[in-house]
Scaffold this active site. Sequence first.
Site, PDB file in Angstrom:
ATOM      1  CG  HIS A 139      -2.129  -0.819   1.101  1.00  0.00           C
ATOM      2  ND1 HIS A 139      -3.114  -0.586   0.166  1.00  0.00           N
ATOM      3  CD2 HIS A 139      -2.540  -1.917   1.799  1.00  0.00           C
ATOM      4  CE1 HIS A 139      -4.069  -1.484   0.291  1.00  0.00           C
ATOM      5  NE2 HIS A 139      -3.749  -2.309   1.279  1.00  0.00           N
ATOM      6  CB  CYS A 201      -1.750   3.231  -5.215  1.00  0.00           C
ATOM      7  SG  CYS A 201      -2.990   1.919  -5.168  1.00  0.00           S
TER       8      CYS A 201
END
Length: 233
Positions: A139, A201
Amino acid sequence: MTRSNKQQPPRKHRWLWRTIFTLGILLGLALVFNEPIKLFVVERLSQSTMAHIDRDTIAKNEKKRATFDFKGVKALDINTVGNAAITRNLHPIGKIAIPSVNLKLPILKGLSNDNLSAGAGTMKADQKMGEGNYALAGHYMTNQGILFSPLKNVKKGDTVAITNMKKIYTYKVTTKQIVNETQVQWIDDVAGKKLITLVTCASPTEGEVDRIIVQGELQSVKRANRQNLKIFL
């Protein structure tokens, strides 16, 4: 003469407004402190997991089943992180370090939300360190030092080290790109090459469709010992 009560709000109305006011304050405090609490728990969970990784733990976890469904990965909210901290249903199988950006994380088998609350998850079943294209996902958090956020600052030529506590595999970063989430070919094996691919991301924004890809080629494999394992501490 008695004082009129007409200008005094009824007691039940005063109680209602006080309750609403109190709930408003509590909600505001929750919104203010939600993110710091989440980041604190993630960092502690990651550090605690790193501290308890050894060869025996890795051997047991490598035999466990895991999920590799990236579509099932959720954004890290306080509930997801809290559940991971309480259940401790984590499957560490190694460690990763990128010294240039001070990244040190546990590697965990599979892409479960619990695993990704603590470190980097393996993206393919049966992948092995030092073979094929070893792919890891993590993440991107608002805090640049948490989980895979430091990948934003990785540069070509940087060193990526991973270990299963038996050997240390060192890679040199050769590629860094931002791609669309549909470009999954980056984690495929490439004939004749031994790679590592790191995926996160491109921003902490919920619904982000772009991904940062960091890819490196294997440079060396060394037997792990107390001295060279310090890179992961």
